[in-house]
Structures are given as C-alpha cells and as structure tokens.
Write an enzyme that holds these catalytic residues in place. Structure first.
Site, PDB file in Angstrom:
ATOM      1  N   SER A 173       5.264  -0.267 -23.699  1.00 20.99           N
ATOM      2  CA  SER A 173       4.738   0.983 -23.126  1.00 20.99           C
ATOM      3  C   SER A 173       3.956   1.779 -24.147  1.00 20.99           C
ATOM      4  CB  SER A 173       5.887   1.898 -22.706  1.00 20.99           C
ATOM      5  OG  SER A 173       6.932   1.203 -22.155  1.00 20.99           O
TER       6      SER A 173
ATOM      7  N   HIS B  86       0.518  -4.068 -19.755  1.00 21.76           N
ATOM      8  CA  HIS B  86       1.469  -2.993 -19.457  1.00 21.76           C
ATOM      9  C   HIS B  86       1.532  -2.732 -17.948  1.00 21.76           C
ATOM     10  CE1 HIS B  86       2.578   1.536 -20.070  1.00 21.76           C
ATOM     11  NE2 HIS B  86       3.634   0.799 -19.770  1.00 21.76           N
TER      12      HIS B  86
ATOM     13  N   GLU C 263      -2.289  -1.950 -17.481  1.00 16.24           N
ATOM     14  CA  GLU C 263      -3.072  -1.423 -18.604  1.00 16.24           C
ATOM     15  C   GLU C 263      -3.218  -2.579 -19.605  1.00 16.24           C
ATOM     16  OE1 GLU C 263      -1.009   1.828 -20.559  1.00 16.24           O
ATOM     17  OE2 GLU C 263      -2.857   2.973 -20.792  1.00 16.24           O
TER      18      GLU C 263
ATOM     19  N   ASN D 299       0.948   6.541 -21.188  1.00 13.36           N
ATOM     20  CA  ASN D 299       2.044   7.347 -21.726  1.00 13.36           C
ATOM     21  C   ASN D 299       1.573   8.485 -22.628  1.00 13.36           C
ATOM     22  OD1 ASN D 299       4.390   6.381 -20.437  1.00 13.36           O
ATOM     23  ND2 ASN D 299       4.112   4.450 -21.529  1.00 13.36           N
TER      24      ASN D 299
HETATM   25  N1  3HC Z   1      10.745  -2.632  -6.009  1.00 12.04           N
HETATM   26  C1  3HC Z   1       9.938  -3.040  -5.030  1.00 12.04           C
HETATM   27  N2  3HC Z   1       9.471  -2.233  -4.063  1.00 12.04           N
HETATM   28  C2  3HC Z   1       9.861  -0.957  -4.085  1.00 12.04           C
HETATM   29  C3  3HC Z   1      10.714  -0.441  -5.071  1.00 12.04           C
HETATM   30  C4  3HC Z   1      11.161  -1.353  -6.060  1.00 12.04           C
HETATM   31  N3  3HC Z   1      11.965  -0.972  -7.055  1.00 12.04           N
HETATM   32  N4  3HC Z   1      10.926   0.878  -4.833  1.00 12.04           N
HETATM   33  C5  3HC Z   1      10.216   1.186  -3.743  1.00 12.04           C
HETATM   34  N5  3HC Z   1       9.578   0.100  -3.295  1.00 12.04           N
HETATM   35  C6  3HC Z   1       8.710  -0.005  -2.142  1.00 12.04           C
HETATM   36  C7  3HC Z   1       9.518   0.149  -0.875  1.00 12.04           C
HETATM   37  O1  3HC Z   1       9.985  -1.124  -0.463  1.00 12.04           O
HETATM   38  C8  3HC Z   1       8.519   0.721   0.079  1.00 12.04           C
HETATM   39  O2  3HC Z   1       7.714  -0.317   0.618  1.00 12.04           O
HETATM   40  P1  3HC Z   1       7.563  -0.408   2.203  1.00 12.04           P
HETATM   41  O3  3HC Z   1       7.128   0.937   2.669  1.00 12.04           O
HETATM   42  O4  3HC Z   1       6.539  -1.461   2.394  1.00 12.04           O
HETATM   43  O5  3HC Z   1       8.909  -0.801   2.654  1.00 12.04           O
HETATM   44  C9  3HC Z   1       7.581   1.556  -0.813  1.00 12.04           C
HETATM   45  O6  3HC Z   1       7.799   1.109  -2.144  1.00 12.04           O
HETATM   46  C10 3HC Z   1       7.931   3.041  -0.743  1.00 12.04           C
HETATM   47  O7  3HC Z   1       9.280   3.192  -1.072  1.00 12.04           O
HETATM   48  P2  3HC Z   1      10.266   4.232  -0.393  1.00 12.04           P
HETATM   49  O8  3HC Z   1       9.829   4.468   1.014  1.00 12.04           O
HETATM   50  O9  3HC Z   1      11.652   3.764  -0.632  1.00 12.04           O
HETATM   51  O10 3HC Z   1      10.140   5.545  -1.255  1.00 12.04           O
HETATM   52  P3  3HC Z   1       8.904   6.421  -1.660  1.00 12.04           P
HETATM   53  O11 3HC Z   1       7.862   6.485  -0.602  1.00 12.04           O
HETATM   54  O12 3HC Z   1       9.518   7.656  -2.147  1.00 12.04           O
HETATM   55  O13 3HC Z   1       8.245   5.629  -2.892  1.00 12.04           O
HETATM   56  C11 3HC Z   1       8.022   5.142  -5.173  1.00 12.04           C
HETATM   57  C12 3HC Z   1       8.986   5.250  -4.001  1.00 12.04           C
HETATM   58  C13 3HC Z   1       7.001   3.999  -4.905  1.00 12.04           C
HETATM   59  C14 3HC Z   1       8.843   4.785  -6.391  1.00 12.04           C
HETATM   60  C15 3HC Z   1       7.241   6.506  -5.325  1.00 12.04           C
HETATM   61  O14 3HC Z   1       8.157   7.554  -5.390  1.00 12.04           O
HETATM   62  C16 3HC Z   1       6.357   6.553  -6.557  1.00 12.04           C
HETATM   63  O15 3HC Z   1       5.241   6.049  -6.569  1.00 12.04           O
HETATM   64  N6  3HC Z   1       6.870   7.202  -7.628  1.00 12.04           N
HETATM   65  C17 3HC Z   1       6.148   7.331  -8.891  1.00 12.04           C
HETATM   66  C18 3HC Z   1       6.316   6.075  -9.674  1.00 12.04           C
HETATM   67  C19 3HC Z   1       5.580   6.129 -10.981  1.00 12.04           C
HETATM   68  O16 3HC Z   1       4.959   7.086 -11.367  1.00 12.04           O
HETATM   69  N7  3HC Z   1       5.679   5.021 -11.740  1.00 12.04           N
HETATM   70  C20 3HC Z   1       5.116   4.922 -13.046  1.00 12.04           C
HETATM   71  C21 3HC Z   1       6.173   5.230 -14.052  1.00 12.04           C
HETATM   72  S1  3HC Z   1       5.558   5.161 -15.693  1.00 12.04           S
HETATM   73  C22 3HC Z   1       5.739   3.558 -16.126  1.00 12.04           C
HETATM   74  O17 3HC Z   1       6.271   2.736 -15.437  1.00 12.04           O
HETATM   75  C23 3HC Z   1       5.200   3.209 -17.466  1.00 12.04           C
HETATM   76  C24 3HC Z   1       6.271   3.012 -18.469  1.00 12.04           C
HETATM   77  O18 3HC Z   1       5.650   2.633 -19.666  1.00 12.04           O
HETATM   78  C25 3HC Z   1       7.115   4.242 -18.717  1.00 12.04           C
END
Ligand code: 3HC
Length: 288
Positions: free
Chosen positions: A119, A141, A153, A191
């Site tokens: 990351s 990434h 990324e 990040n």
């Molecule tokens: N694995 C696979 N699919 C998943 C999942 C997982 N862990 N979590 C959620 N999903 C899917 C669900 O199956 C659903 O798909 P569907 O509608 O086709 O069934 C879809 O995502 C939406 O999920 P939910 O309806 O359960 O919930 P939300 O609409 O609240 O979405 C979320 C959940 C996609 C996690 C959304 O809240 C989101 O985009 N959050 C922000 C995530 C983010 O910013 N990520 C980046 C983090 S930074 C990073 O990773 C970098 C690192 O270096 C720190």
C-alpha cells in the site's frame, strides 16, 4: 499473452480478494499462506462470494463451480512454483516483504513477474532485496474489497522493465480492473491522499469537533463517500492505517503531518483494529 496461473502470497483480506478476482476471470489462482486458519478463511470467503453471485444471478452455478475449481490453497511457496505470475500480499512490513521476495526469486521461473500489493512501501527499496531480478518487481496495488473496487495502482521501481509494466497492465485488465500508474513515492497516490484524510477525521474526533457517527455522516451525505473516513479506517484495519502513515512519515522527510493520531495509535495498541477484531472506532457484531 494471457496469464494462466497466479500465485498469491498471503491469504488475508487482500490476498483472498485478489485470488477470487483472478479465478472469476478464468485465471487459475493458488493462495499461499503458512497459516492453515488463514487458508480456511480464504476458502470460506471464496465459497460465500460465489454463492452470493449465483443467488444475485451475476453468475451461473456452472461458472461458480468453474471458479472454485481453479482456486487452490497451499502452505508453502514450493507448492505454487508452477505459477506464471506471483503477487505478494503479506503484512505491510518491509523486512517481511524482502524475505518473501528473496524466496519468490528462488522459487519461480525467471520470466515470472514478482508483483507486490504493498500500500505504501517503495518498490525500489523492496526490489533491492533481489538485485538480479529488480526488473521483474512491480507494485500492483489492489483496493478492498478487491472483487468490487475497479482500480489497480501500478507502481514502477527504478529498475522495473517496460516488459514487466506492460504485462502488469495487461493482467490487471484480464482481471477486469482499470490500471492507473503512480510514481514510486511513499503511499503512492491513493494512500498519500486517503490517509491524511482518515487521520484528520481522527483529529476532528479527538479535538471534539464531532463524534465519529457525525463525522462519518457528514462525509457520506455531504461528500458522497460510500463510507465515512472513520468507518473506512475500521474497514481497512487501524493497524494497517497506522503502518501506512508511518511509512509515509519515514519516507516523506519525517513530515509530522503524516504521524498517526494518538487515539488511532492507542486503539491499535489496545488490540482494537477495526472490523477484523470486532472493535475499532466502532463495535461490530461477529458477522461484520
Ligand atoms: N467481497 C466481495 N464483494 C463484496 C464485498 C467483499 N468483501 N463486500 C461487498 N461486496 C459486494 C456485495 O456483494 C455487493 O454486490 P452485489 O450488490 O452485486 O450483491 C456490493 O459489493 C455492495 O455491497 P453491500 O450492498 O453489502 O454494501 P455497500 O453498498 O455498503 O457497499 C462497499 C460496500 C463496496 C464496501 C462500499 O461501502 C464501499 O465502496 N466502501 C468504500 C471502500 C473503499 O474505499 N475501499 C478502498 C479502501 S483503501 C484500500 O483498500 C487501499 C489500501 O492500501 C489501504
């Protein structure tokens, strides 16, 4: 040329997400982890996700079975040595990653790209562990949850070859992702921008500007974030956030603006790591 089999080193949240994304795009994926428990969790996650995709009619039962059939789980790198691509997704610690990279270099054939899902850690620094193969080392990434988030990324180190870069872009697309390049600077772009915002949300909380629920609601409703920054910090893992901030602090001239907020550090030290430990900024039920 398309990739047939990838080895994913590390079966945690990111590693299991990368493997699943590969398999659902027709690429054989072997998850490597020394922990049996981690491997079982990865396997359960894969089963659960494809079952959900079938129930939502995003996948047929045949496609789900085919995806699961090309996923495998092993304890040692040697058992994955026939892979034609390797991506490391272990703990965000440069010494751990360097040791894994040396082992990857010894294990895989000499044409195999040695990618890292780091990351924040410098790709050039990491590749110094295997100078003979630094041209094959690259940052790939992914974002959590990997099956959902579109971005990869792509970070070149000083020695990364054009051939490695082009192959990484091609594999990202083969996995249904959108590759975007960033330079090899601590935290890259994602990040570098995200972590100070998360840290500032902690400052707003500890300075008494608002409570966590209000901070997250304001950022969700006012800035259209899918999750507020404190909720997202729990989701990423507070330990991961702290580690990334420290890599940026060390790598960006010890600028104090990258130092993690005291409350964030206290939560990590108390074992409150977010979703994965059941408590972080918020408390979670067992199934969160
Ligand atoms: N694995 C696979 N699919 C998943 C999942 C997982 N862990 N979590 C959620 N999903 C899917 C669900 O199956 C659903 O798909 P569907 O509608 O086709 O069934 C879809 O995502 C939406 O999920 P939910 O309806 O359960 O919930 P939300 O609409 O609240 O979405 C979320 C959940 C996609 C996690 C959304 O809240 C989101 O985009 N959050 C922000 C995530 C983010 O910013 N990520 C980046 C983090 S930074 C990073 O990773 C970098 C690192 O270096 C720190």
């Amino acid at each position: 040329m398309s990739v047939k089999k990838i080895a994913v080193i590390g079966g945690g949240t990111m590693g299991s997400g990368i493997a699943l994304t590969a398999a659902t795009n027709g690429i054989e994926a072997v998850v490597v982890d020394i922990s049996e428990e981690q491997l079982s969790r990865a396997k359960e996650y894969h089963k659960k996700q494809v079952a959900r995709a079938v129930s939502k009619e995003r996948m047929t039962q045949e496609e789900a079975d085919a995806s699961l059939a090309i996923l495998s789980y092993v304890n040692s790198l040697d058992e994955a040595s026939d892979a034609c691509w390797a991506v490391e997704a272990a703990t965000e610690n440069i010494d751990v990653k360097k040791t894994i990279f040396k082992h990857m270099f010894e294990t895989f054939a000499e044409h195999v790209v040695l990618a890292t899902n780091t990351s924040s850690i410098s790709i050039t620094d990491l590749s110094s562990a295997i100078p003979e193969a630094a041209n094959r080392v690259i940052g790939m990434h992914f974002f959590n949850p990997v099956p959902v988030m579109k971005l990869v990324e792509i970070i070149k180190g000083k020695e990364t070859s054009e051939e490695t870069t082009n192959a990484t872009i091609a594999l990202s697309e083969q996995m249904g992702k959108i590759p975007v390049p960033a330079n090899d600077s601590a935290g890259f772009v994602s990040n570098r921008v995200l972590m100070p915002m998360i840290n500032e949300a902690f400052h707003a909380w500890t300075d008494g500007v608002a409570d966590p629920e209000a901070i997250d609601s304001i950022m969700k409703l006012g800035c259209a974030f899918p999750m507020g920054p404190l909720r997202l910090a729990d989701y990423i893992g507070l330990d991961v956030c702290r580690d990334i901030m420290m890599v940026m602090y060390d790598g960006l001239e010890e600028n104090p603006k990258y130092l993690p907020n005291k409350k964030l550090v206290e939560l990590v030290e108390a074992g409150h790591l977010g979703d994965k430990s059941g408590q972080g900024v918020y408390e979670y039920g067992k199934n969160n």
